[in-house]
Write a protein that holds these residues in place. Structure first.
Motif, short mmCIF file in Angstrom:
data_model
loop_
_atom_site.label_atom_id
_atom_site.label_comp_id
_atom_site.label_asym_id
_atom_site.label_seq_id
_atom_site.Cartn_x
_atom_site.Cartn_y
_atom_site.Cartn_z
N PRO A 232 0.79 -1.24 0.00
CA PRO A 232 0.00 0.00 0.00
C PRO A 232 0.82 1.28 0.00
CG PRO A 232 -0.93 -1.61 1.50
CD PRO A 232 0.36 -2.18 1.03
N TYR A 233 1.92 1.32 0.76
CA TYR A 233 2.72 2.54 0.87
C TYR A 233 4.08 2.41 0.17
CZ TYR A 233 -0.67 4.02 4.39
OH TYR A 233 -1.82 4.38 5.04
N GLU A 234 4.21 1.45 -0.72
CA GLU A 234 5.50 1.19 -1.34
C GLU A 234 5.56 1.67 -2.79
OE1 GLU A 234 7.40 -2.64 0.90
OE2 GLU A 234 5.83 -3.05 -0.58
N VAL A 235 6.81 1.83 -3.24
CA VAL A 235 7.09 2.29 -4.59
C VAL A 235 8.12 1.34 -5.21
CG1 VAL A 235 8.08 4.17 -5.97
CG2 VAL A 235 6.65 4.70 -3.99
N VAL B 215 9.96 5.85 -11.29
CA VAL B 215 8.91 5.08 -10.64
C VAL B 215 8.23 4.17 -11.66
CG1 VAL B 215 6.72 5.19 -9.40
CG2 VAL B 215 8.53 6.84 -8.87
N ALA B 216 8.21 2.88 -11.36
CA ALA B 216 7.58 1.90 -12.25
C ALA B 216 6.19 1.50 -11.76
CB ALA B 216 8.46 0.66 -12.37
N ALA B 217 5.98 1.51 -10.44
CA ALA B 217 4.69 1.12 -9.88
C ALA B 217 4.56 1.72 -8.49
CB ALA B 217 4.56 -0.40 -9.81
N VAL B 218 3.33 1.95 -8.05
CA VAL B 218 3.08 2.51 -6.72
C VAL B 218 1.95 1.75 -6.04
CG1 VAL B 218 3.86 4.82 -7.40
CG2 VAL B 218 1.42 4.25 -7.54
N GLY B 219 1.98 1.75 -4.71
CA GLY B 219 0.91 1.15 -3.93
C GLY B 219 -0.33 2.02 -3.90
N ALA C 18 14.26 -1.24 -7.27
CA ALA C 18 14.18 -1.18 -5.81
C ALA C 18 12.72 -1.14 -5.39
CB ALA C 18 14.91 0.05 -5.28
N LEU C 19 12.42 -1.79 -4.29
CA LEU C 19 11.09 -1.73 -3.67
C LEU C 19 11.26 -1.03 -2.34
CD1 LEU C 19 8.08 -2.59 -3.55
CD2 LEU C 19 8.86 -4.70 -2.44
N VAL C 20 10.68 0.17 -2.19
CA VAL C 20 10.93 0.97 -0.99
C VAL C 20 9.65 1.62 -0.51
CG1 VAL C 20 13.31 1.46 -1.68
CG2 VAL C 20 11.51 3.06 -2.32
N ASP C 21 9.62 1.91 0.79
CA ASP C 21 8.53 2.73 1.33
C ASP C 21 8.59 4.10 0.66
OD1 ASP C 21 7.28 4.73 3.31
OD2 ASP C 21 6.77 2.81 4.23
N GLU C 22 7.44 4.67 0.36
CA GLU C 22 7.42 5.93 -0.38
C GLU C 22 8.07 7.08 0.39
OE1 GLU C 22 5.29 8.81 0.08
OE2 GLU C 22 4.42 8.13 1.96
#
Length: 356
Positions: free
Chosen positions: A28-31, A67-71, A123-127
């Motif tokens: 939900p809160y990841e990018v 950014v490729a995808a967002v929650g 990378a998968l990270v909290d926004e």
């Protein structure tokens, strides 16, 4: 949306990184960030060679990408935005603590992080760990989220260096070079670099050092005192920044700081602890107390990422900071273990960057 990625994984009990193919899906809160380049930071060596580590890890904490995808709960960025990734949260006071990222590998095991990771194609990270960065060069974006933030931020924020103050930087690696550049940009004089490597000291001059000291061939404390006579009769720098990460060096850098004068209200200078001390250290308590000096810890340059990254980008755009010169060693993703080995052996002059 699931994004296919190739990421570097540190196995539970090994020191050699392995490249894994994984599918990343933003919570939900990841990018998910498609990387252009990422930095290889010395602090990651602590995790690679930590004898107590028992879980697989994914590493890295500074990069530039798109950014490729967002929650579903992310509102700050959207797919297609250019961003830099860092390890200091962008909005730490908004009531939601950013969650450390975990990645499920193809065999079902989990690789964990301290807070974020950047060593991979994505990378998968909290926004909270991404900052919008349209127009940044690849080199600047790869090092702004740790090296530049930590070194320059310590000068600008923690020490609040003013024009005409004297500054000494101990350790002329990537972070130290950023500190030297910031001290020069902010008008410090003299700006003194201390290291044990003549090649690094030569590079330090190009980043604003007015004087350089090889601590093997000379006495750095006495040399600094000779360079920094103050009108009140004291000697020593107004600000020292210890970027070495060596506990044994901290009392030496503190000794190079000017003392205060008792009974006048004139306090001594400050030694800023920038590098991460990996062992306990002893201080000369008389020097600290009688000199009314300060020893100040600094994490991530005391930075506000959105505010300060804009300042650093302005320095680069104005020709006052050369990120390309700081990136002295470049690697491909499949050369990441070589980059780690070079960093561990002291063969990296400024900053090591992996380009994708």
């Amino acid at each position: 949306m699931t994004v296919h990625a190739r990421i570097a994984v540190l196995p539970p009990h090994g020191h050699t990184l392995e490249l894994h193919d994984v599918d990343l899906a933003a919570g939900p809160y990841e990018v998910v960030v498609e990387q252009r380049a990422f930095g290889v930071c010395h602090s990651q060596l602590d995790r690679i060679f930590d004898p107590g580590r028992s879980a697989a890890m994914v590493l890295g904490h500074e990069s530039i990408g798109t950014v490729a995808a967002v929650g579903d709960e992310v509102t700050y960025v959207q797919p297609g935005d250019e961003v830099v990734t860092t390890w200091i949260p962008r909005t730490p006071l908004l009531g939601r603590a950013p969650a450390p990222t975990a990645v499920i590998l193809a065999d079902g095991t989990k690789a964990t992080t301290h807070n974020t990771f950047t060593w991979g194609t994505h990378a998968l990270v909290d926004e909270q760990y991404v900052v919008k960065a349209a127009g940044l060069s690849r080199d600047l974006g790869a090092i702004i989220g740790c090296a530049l933030m930590t070194g320059a931020g310590a000068v600008m924020n923690t020490a609040a260096v003013e024009p005409g103050q004297s500054v000494a930087v101990w350790g002329a690696g990537g972070v130290g070079l950023c500190a030297l550049a910031a001290a020069s940009i902010l008008g410090a004089n003299p700006v003194i670099a201390v290291d044990i490597d003549d090649d690094k000291l030569k590079l330090a001059r190009s980043f604003g050092a007015t004087d350089v000291i090889n601590a093997v061939t000379g006495d750095p404390v006495e040399t600094i005192r000779a360079l920094t006579a103050h009108p009140d009769g004291t000697r020593g720098v107004d600000v020292a920044l210890d970027c070495t990460g060596r506990g044994a060096n901290i009392p030496i850098s503190l000794a190079a700081v000017r003392p205060g004068i008792r009974g006048t209200g004139i306090r001594g200078g400050a030694d800023i602890l920038v590098g991460i001390p990996r062992t306990p250290f002893l201080l000369d308590s008389f020097d600290l107390l009688n000199g009314e000096k300060s020893l100040i810890g600094c994490v991530g340059g005391s930075c506000d990422p959105v505010r300060d990254f804009a300042t650093f980008a302005g320095w680069a755009a104005g020709g006052r900071f050369d990120a390309a010169a700081l990136v002295t060693d470049r690697y491909a993703l499949d050369e990441l273990n070589t980059a780690v080995a070079d960093l561990h052996a002291g063969r990296v002059g400024g900053r090591a960057v992996v380009e994708l």
